[in-house]
Design a protein around this motif. Structure first.
Motif, PDB file in Angstrom:
ATOM      1  N   LEU A 172       0.850  -1.183   0.000  1.00 44.15           N
ATOM      2  CA  LEU A 172       0.000   0.000   0.000  1.00 44.15           C
ATOM      3  C   LEU A 172       0.884   1.231   0.000  1.00 44.15           C
ATOM      4  N   ALA A 173       0.657   2.109  -0.959  1.00 40.67           N
ATOM      5  CA  ALA A 173       1.453   3.326  -1.077  1.00 40.67           C
ATOM      6  C   ALA A 173       0.537   4.536  -1.051  1.00 40.67           C
ATOM      7  N   ARG A 174       1.048   5.572  -0.461  1.00 40.17           N
ATOM      8  CA  ARG A 174       0.342   6.866  -0.458  1.00 40.17           C
ATOM      9  C   ARG A 174       1.398   7.945  -0.560  1.00 40.17           C
ATOM     10  N   ALA A 175       1.403   8.677  -1.675  1.00 42.18           N
ATOM     11  CA  ALA A 175       2.419   9.703  -1.933  1.00 42.18           C
ATOM     12  C   ALA A 175       3.799   9.058  -1.889  1.00 42.18           C
ATOM     13  N   SER A 176       4.646   9.429  -0.911  1.00 43.22           N
ATOM     14  CA  SER A 176       6.002   8.889  -0.837  1.00 43.22           C
ATOM     15  C   SER A 176       6.167   7.864   0.270  1.00 43.22           C
ATOM     16  N   VAL A 177       5.047   7.449   0.883  1.00 45.98           N
ATOM     17  CA  VAL A 177       5.097   6.501   1.994  1.00 45.98           C
ATOM     18  C   VAL A 177       4.652   5.136   1.490  1.00 45.98           C
ATOM     19  N   LEU A 178       5.387   4.113   1.926  1.00 43.32           N
ATOM     20  CA  LEU A 178       5.140   2.758   1.444  1.00 43.32           C
ATOM     21  C   LEU A 178       4.941   1.826   2.633  1.00 43.32           C
ATOM     22  N   GLY A 179       3.949   0.935   2.520  1.00 45.21           N
ATOM     23  CA  GLY A 179       3.724  -0.044   3.565  1.00 45.21           C
ATOM     24  C   GLY A 179       3.379  -1.394   2.966  1.00 45.21           C
ATOM     25  N   ARG A 180       3.610  -2.444   3.769  1.00 44.60           N
ATOM     26  CA  ARG A 180       3.229  -3.783   3.357  1.00 44.60           C
ATOM     27  C   ARG A 180       2.405  -4.430   4.467  1.00 44.60           C
ATOM     28  N   PHE A 181       1.321  -5.141   4.049  1.00 42.39           N
ATOM     29  CA  PHE A 181       0.398  -5.748   4.997  1.00 42.39           C
ATOM     30  C   PHE A 181       0.208  -7.214   4.643  1.00 42.39           C
ATOM     31  N   ASP A 182      -0.106  -7.983   5.680  1.00 46.01           N
ATOM     32  CA  ASP A 182      -0.377  -9.388   5.421  1.00 46.01           C
ATOM     33  C   ASP A 182      -1.831  -9.569   5.040  1.00 46.01           C
ATOM     34  N   GLN A 183      -2.251 -10.824   4.871  1.00 43.97           N
ATOM     35  CA  GLN A 183      -3.609 -11.095   4.412  1.00 43.97           C
ATOM     36  C   GLN A 183      -4.664 -10.619   5.402  1.00 43.97           C
ATOM     37  N   ARG A 184      -4.297 -10.494   6.673  1.00 48.88           N
ATOM     38  CA  ARG A 184      -5.238 -10.016   7.676  1.00 48.88           C
ATOM     39  C   ARG A 184      -5.211  -8.509   7.832  1.00 48.88           C
ATOM     40  N   GLY A 185      -4.346  -7.872   7.059  1.00 52.39           N
ATOM     41  CA  GLY A 185      -4.268  -6.429   7.133  1.00 52.39           C
ATOM     42  C   GLY A 185      -3.314  -5.916   8.181  1.00 52.39           C
ATOM     43  N   GLU A 186      -2.537  -6.798   8.809  1.00 52.56           N
ATOM     44  CA  GLU A 186      -1.582  -6.361   9.813  1.00 52.56           C
ATOM     45  C   GLU A 186      -0.308  -5.870   9.135  1.00 52.56           C
ATOM     46  N   THR A 187       0.298  -4.866   9.710  1.00 53.53           N
ATOM     47  CA  THR A 187       1.452  -4.212   9.109  1.00 53.53           C
ATOM     48  C   THR A 187       2.700  -5.071   9.209  1.00 53.53           C
ATOM     49  N   LEU A 188       3.383  -5.240   8.089  1.00 56.38           N
ATOM     50  CA  LEU A 188       4.675  -5.909   8.063  1.00 56.38           C
ATOM     51  C   LEU A 188       5.815  -4.905   8.054  1.00 56.38           C
ATOM     52  N   LEU A 189       5.673  -3.831   7.339  1.00 49.50           N
ATOM     53  CA  LEU A 189       6.655  -2.742   7.353  1.00 49.50           C
ATOM     54  C   LEU A 189       5.977  -1.483   6.836  1.00 49.50           C
ATOM     55  N   MET A 190       6.548  -0.368   7.193  1.00 46.41           N
ATOM     56  CA  MET A 190       5.967   0.894   6.763  1.00 46.41           C
ATOM     57  C   MET A 190       7.001   1.991   6.954  1.00 46.41           C
ATOM     58  N   GLY A 191       6.975   2.965   6.109  1.00 49.44           N
ATOM     59  CA  GLY A 191       7.858   4.113   6.250  1.00 49.44           C
ATOM     60  C   GLY A 191       8.086   4.798   4.923  1.00 49.44           C
ATOM     61  N   GLN A 192       8.939   5.778   4.935  1.00 49.21           N
ATOM     62  CA  GLN A 192       9.304   6.511   3.724  1.00 49.21           C
ATOM     63  C   GLN A 192      10.663   6.013   3.253  1.00 49.21           C
ATOM     64  N   PRO A 193      10.711   5.371   2.125  1.00 53.69           N
ATOM     65  CA  PRO A 193      12.001   4.851   1.648  1.00 53.69           C
ATOM     66  C   PRO A 193      13.002   5.979   1.426  1.00 53.69           C
ATOM     67  N   PRO A 194      14.272   5.636   1.452  1.00 55.18           N
ATOM     68  CA  PRO A 194      15.325   6.653   1.270  1.00 55.18           C
ATOM     69  C   PRO A 194      15.482   7.017  -0.202  1.00 55.18           C
ATOM     70  N   TRP A 195      14.559   7.812  -0.703  1.00 57.69           N
ATOM     71  CA  TRP A 195      14.610   8.186  -2.111  1.00 57.69           C
ATOM     72  C   TRP A 195      15.864   8.990  -2.417  1.00 57.69           C
ATOM     73  N   ARG A 196      16.279   8.881  -3.635  1.00 58.03           N
ATOM     74  CA  ARG A 196      17.417   9.674  -4.090  1.00 58.03           C
ATOM     75  C   ARG A 196      16.965  11.117  -4.281  1.00 58.03           C
ATOM     76  N   GLY A 197      17.621  12.045  -3.635  1.00 60.47           N
ATOM     77  CA  GLY A 197      17.316  13.458  -3.822  1.00 60.47           C
ATOM     78  C   GLY A 197      16.086  13.919  -3.064  1.00 60.47           C
ATOM     79  N   GLY A 198      15.685  13.206  -2.030  1.00 58.77           N
ATOM     80  CA  GLY A 198      14.535  13.651  -1.253  1.00 58.77           C
ATOM     81  C   GLY A 198      13.316  12.805  -1.509  1.00 58.77           C
ATOM     82  N   ALA A 199      12.166  13.286  -1.100  1.00 58.69           N
ATOM     83  CA  ALA A 199      10.925  12.532  -1.218  1.00 58.69           C
ATOM     84  C   ALA A 199      10.536  12.365  -2.680  1.00 58.69           C
ATOM     85  N   ALA A 200       9.846  11.263  -2.941  1.00 56.02           N
ATOM     86  CA  ALA A 200       9.390  10.967  -4.294  1.00 56.02           C
ATOM     87  C   ALA A 200       7.956  10.471  -4.215  1.00 56.02           C
ATOM     88  N   GLU A 201       7.090  11.015  -5.055  1.00 54.13           N
ATOM     89  CA  GLU A 201       5.694  10.572  -5.066  1.00 54.13           C
ATOM     90  C   GLU A 201       5.579   9.307  -5.910  1.00 54.13           C
TER      91      GLU A 201
END
Length: 988
Positions: free
Chosen positions: A233-262
């Protein structure tokens, strides 16, 4: 630390709502420094100049027939890896404006195209039809287009609506069917074609009856279902991953090159890696190793798609279409971290690290993606490394240029001696004996710290390659082409007597028990098996005869040569060496594989190696070449084959069969293709036209068209097959039946009519000819009867009277009362009467049609010679054929031959003074040969004669009969006269 580890934090136990609320917050991560694009992928870009309709690519899809379809802002294109076929509003009216926004393929294989301003078009069996027209009402413009697994096609719509086309009609869905949130609906499908949706504030999936929302308060979400369950699941520059039950596996803003990236688009490939297309920051790839930036032609990524070969396709906003292919071949050189480009030796130690040697002092160790250069500043004892060898006990052996033998173990170097020697090659056998080949001292054996030199009587100093077979025998190749084997006790030499060419042996490879392969300098590949050498060269399909290195991956032999890298299947090479097939199929590697033009160094055992992970390493003038066979030899299906177009005398016909080629056509052209995208320039074809008889395949190479001229009328079947870059053939291929229509003069009825007319004319001609022959036979019969009557009359009347005159003359001569003068006259009358009678007999014989045969002629010649020579003292020898046919001979011909024969016999008796005359008759095919030879005084050919024209008369008579007269003589050696007469019939 990997990105996954950095992005994991304590959200696993939090409620989903709290997690989703966190998406609006950019969470800083530890790794914020710019990421450099690595060399794991090969980038290829296509733009308008390459045939793409437009440089803004909005959608990409590969259909089940293998084609890649590319939607652009200026039209649609079908791509086979080599050429684009554009479909625009100009040539396809159903596409209206030609601005393509969405592409999908339904369960039946039809392509669906979503256009700007709401138009939806379906392409089925090559026909484009409008399903939904374009409209000016923006609330009816689809926001997405995707197919499910049950044959339905879903279109997202504005105002929280969606519709599904199934069984020829649309079904509408809205909030009452479970759609939640607000704004337009974006539909997408996972790997199993399950339908998901997102809106401006929510996302969820379709359960078969209605939509189920997973969240309703997430602004502008993008969802990508995972192959292993769960979703991204992505929203703007934030990325997350969820399991089949919708529980969070990871989430955050990846270290984009040159700052945030949409984030613009997401794609999970078959390996589970996530590809992230951004608006302005390019393309990224996320896997268990972390996040990496991948090169692209443009920083704004609009579409992502993976094809069946594992290539990733990226559409860009103005930069065209990109293909990213996992790099199967990589070159390690100065730009990578080596001290020099050229690498002259390499090996892998027991820890899996690679070692490289170049023409600089020191050695390089490559491990964990890092290069470590050892020089005198960090432990290297000094000297330029010329060769390497991994130690079976642990460590690495180094041969140097004048600085001796060096050993590395546990992080330290130790010099083992041999200073002053130029060490050219190192090899350690299965008994842990190290063999050292030097330039001046020859071959040296190192075992348990002791050195021993091998006598030059056993092995000459010019050793070029060392290896060991499965039986533990050491093999040494030399500059002169001689081969030496050491069985542990004695050396044995092999050369031309077993079939080895007189060329330097540059590489040796052991291929199981009893089989060795040798790479030579410009003489090709040699296989030694059971004491017999077999040679394979470019005449047998080998791509180069100058082979520097040989490696095996188990099924193939790889060759580093003076002109590049190529491979061939071991089974094919063995078949050619055994004489079971004439040529071998080789596969070359070049720029499209990340290699380019490379010259590989002449190989001792350290010029190439197979690593523990199956990768192949080769030393070259441009660096260390690393080959990943797993990427090159992936067991993919061979490319599908399609016949795209048929052209008859330049006019295009539908490529569907069976079709008819009109009569009078001269040129029939088939255009075909095989969609392939990893190495499309290497796809090869072969084709043939079948017409019920055995027709050989035509090897067309990379040509994608076949032309046939002036095909005879009849039914045909055109077949074409293709193989990919690795030599895998699609044996089924594609076929198209057609018929060449005959012209009216080529039809059966016309041929029958012509045959009837011809038979009538032949019958008439035969009848006329037979009548003429019958009349001629009647005339000949009448003539023969007349000749027989004249001969009979002459014989009965003239012959009887002449005989009576001769008898009366004899009586008058015997009359005692007669005077001597009267007696003399009577004698002359009697002699003249006998001569006339004999001449008359000859004329009668010549005129009698019963004598017009070869058998009668030969018999008459024999009888005449016998009677003529009877009163003389000359002996007659006759050599006549045992059996003679009744071949007819014209009376004129046999009469001329007899007169010439008579003249020759008379001359022999009168002038030759011979004691023996030989008559020899031979009958050859179409020829009668009569030879009259004497043993008399002979004469000089061409010498002037006192009188007489006998010889000239004989020649003229034979020429008149169509034959020839040849005289062979010499003074004192007798004379031989040869008469030849052609025969109309072959004797039996």
């Amino acid at each position: 630390m990997s990105l996954l580890a950095e992005m994991r934090f304590a959200f696993n136990t939090a409620r989903r709502a709290a997690c989703l609320a966190c998406l609006g917050v950019a969470l800083p991560l530890a790794a914020q420094e710019p990421l450099a694009a690595n060399g794991d992928f090969l980038l290829r870009n296509w733009e308008v100049d390459d045939g793409l309709p437009g440089n803004t690519v909005t959608a990409v899809i590969q259909t089940r027939d293998g084609y890649l379809w590319v939607g652009t802002s200026r039209g649609l294109a079908r791509f086979d890896g080599v050429r684009f076929r554009p479909f625009t509003a100009a040539n396809t009216p159903a596409l209206a404006s030609g601005h393509v926004r969405f592409l999908t393929e339904d369960a039946n294989g039809a392509l669906w195209i979503g256009l700007a301003r709401g138009g939806i078009v379906r392409c089925r069996d090559g026909t484009f039809e409008r399903i939904a027209p374009q409209t000016d009402t923006s609330t009816d413009w689809p926001t997405s287009l995707v197919a499910d697994a049950r044959g339905g096609v879903w279109a997202g719509l504005p105002d929280l609506r969606a519709k599904c086309w199934r069984d020829g009609r649309w079904t509408q869905f809205n909030g009452t069917n479970g759609l939640a949130g607000r704004g337009g609906v974006n539909c997408l499908a996972d790997s199993s074609r399950r339908i998901w949706f997102t809106t401006e504030t929510s996302y969820g999936f379709f359960d078969g009856e209605c939509f189920a929302a997973l969240a309703a308060d997430v602004p502008l979400p993008q969802v990508m279902p995972c192959r292993k369950g769960g979703y991204w699941l992505a929203r703007a520059s934030v990325l997350g991953r969820f399991d089949q039950r919708g529980e969070t596996l990871l989430m955050g803003q990846p270290p984009w090159r040159g700052g945030a990236a949409e984030i613009q688009t997401l794609l999970e490939d078959r390996s589970g890696a996530l590809w992230i297309g951004t608006k302005g920051q390019g393309l990224y790839r996320l896997d268990d190793e972390g996040l990496e930036r991948v090169p692209s032609s443009h920083d704004f990524i609009t579409a992502l798609r993976e094809d069946r070969e594992g290539n990733l396709w990226a559409g860009t906003l103005g930069g065209g279409l990109d293909r990213l292919r996992p790099r199967p071949i990589r070159i390690h050189n100065k730009s990578s971290g080596l001290p020099a480009d050229a690498v002259n030796a390499l090996c892998q130690d027991g820890d899996g690290a690679m070692w490289f040697a170049s023409h600089t002092a020191g050695a390089v160790r490559f491990a964990g993606g890092r290069y470590t250069l050892f020089t005198v500043t960090n432990g290297w004892p000094g000297g330029i490394v010329t060769t390497l060898c991994a130690d079976r006990d642990a460590g690495v052996w180094f041969g140097t240029l004048g600085e001796g033998l060096v050993h590395w173990r546990n992080g330290s170097f130790n010099n083992k001696g041999l200073k002053g020697e130029h060490i050219e090659s190192l090899f350690q056998d299965s008994h842990n004996t190290l063999w050292v080949a030097t330039r001046r001292a020859g071959l040296i054996q190192w075992r348990d710290g002791n050195l021993s030199r091998i006598s030059t009587n056993d092995v000459p100093p010019e050793i070029t390659a060392l290896s060991e077979d499965s039986a533990g025998h050491l093999w040494a190749g030399t500059q002169t082409g001689a081969l030496h084997r050491f069985d542990g006790a004695r050396w044995q030499r092999f050369g031309r007597e077993i079939g080895l060419p007189a060329a330097a042996i540059q590489a040796i490879h052991c291929d199981g028990p009893g089989t060795l392969w040798f790479g030579t300098h410009s003489a090709g590949l040699v296989r030694l098996k059971k004491g017999k050498a077999s040679l394979i060269t470019t005449r047998n399909g080998l791509l180069d005869d100058d082979l520097h290195q040989i490696l095996s991956d188990g099924d193939n032999l790889w060759f580093g040569s003076a002109h590049g890298l190529f491979r061939a299947a071991c089974s094919d090479l063995a078949a050619v060496a055994d004489g079971k097939r004439p040529t071998v199929d080789c596969v070359s590697y070049g720029r499209s594989d990340g290699l380019g033009s490379v010259e590989f160094v002449e190989g001792d055992a350290s010029a190439s190696c197979r690593a523990h992970d199956g990768r192949l390493w080769f030393a070259s003038r441009r660096g260390a070449v690393e080959v990943n066979p797993a990427l090159l030899l992936a067991r993919l299906e061979p490319p599908p084959v399609h016949i795209e177009e048929v052209r008859v005398d330049g006019e295009s016909l539908p490529a569907v069969g069976p079709f008819v080629v009109p009569s009078g056509s001269h040129v029939v052209e088939f255009r075909y293709t095989a969609p392939g995208f990893s190495a499309p320039e290497k796809i090869r074809f072969r084709h043939r036209v079948e017409n019920g008889r055995g027709v050989a395949w035509v090897e067309a190479g990379t040509d994608r068209a076949a032309t046939f001229l002036n095909l005879p009328p009849g039914g045909y079947r055109f077949r074409v097959t293709a193989c990919d870059a690795e030599g895998r053939w699609n044996e089924t291929g594609a076929a198209l039946e057609f018929a060449v229509q005959p012209a009216f003069w080529q039809t059966t009825w016309f041929r029958v009519a012509v045959l009837v007319v011809l038979l009538v004319h032949v019958a008439a001609a035969v009848r006329i000819t037979m009548r003429r022959r019958l009349r001629a036979l009647e005339r000949q019969h009448a003539l023969d009867e007349e000749r027989a009557r004249i001969a009979k009359d002459m014989h009965d009347h003239l012959g009887a009277n002449l005989t009576r005159i001769a008898l009366l003359s004899e009586q008058a001569r015997g009359d005692a009362a007669a005077s001597s003068e009267a007696a003399a006259r009577a004698t002359k009358i009697a002699r003249a009467a006998r001569d006339v009678s004999q001449t008359l007999d000859e004329i009668v014989w010549a005129m009698n049609p019963g004598n017009d045969t070869l058998e009668r002629l030969i018999g008459y010649l024999s009888e005449y010679a016998t009677e003529y020579l009877a009163p003389t003292q000359i002996k007659l020898e006759q050599d006549l054929p045992a059996a003679v046919s009744n071949a007819p001979i014209p009376s004129r011909a046999r009469h001329n031959l007899f007169l010439a024969f008579k003249e020759a016999l008379h001359n022999a008796v009168k002038h030759a003074a011979a004691t023996q005359i030989t008559l020899r008759v031979t009958v050859e095919p179409g020829l009668l040969r009569v030879t009259l030879a004497d043993n008399g005084r002979g004469f000089e050919p061409g010498a002037p004669r006192a009188a007489g024209h006998g010889l000239a008369n004989m020649r003229q008579r034979l020429l008149a009969a169509g034959g020839d007269c040849r005289i062979e003589c010499a003074p004192g050696k007798g004379a031989q006269i040869i008469f030849t007469l052609p025969l109309a019939l072959r004797p039996t």
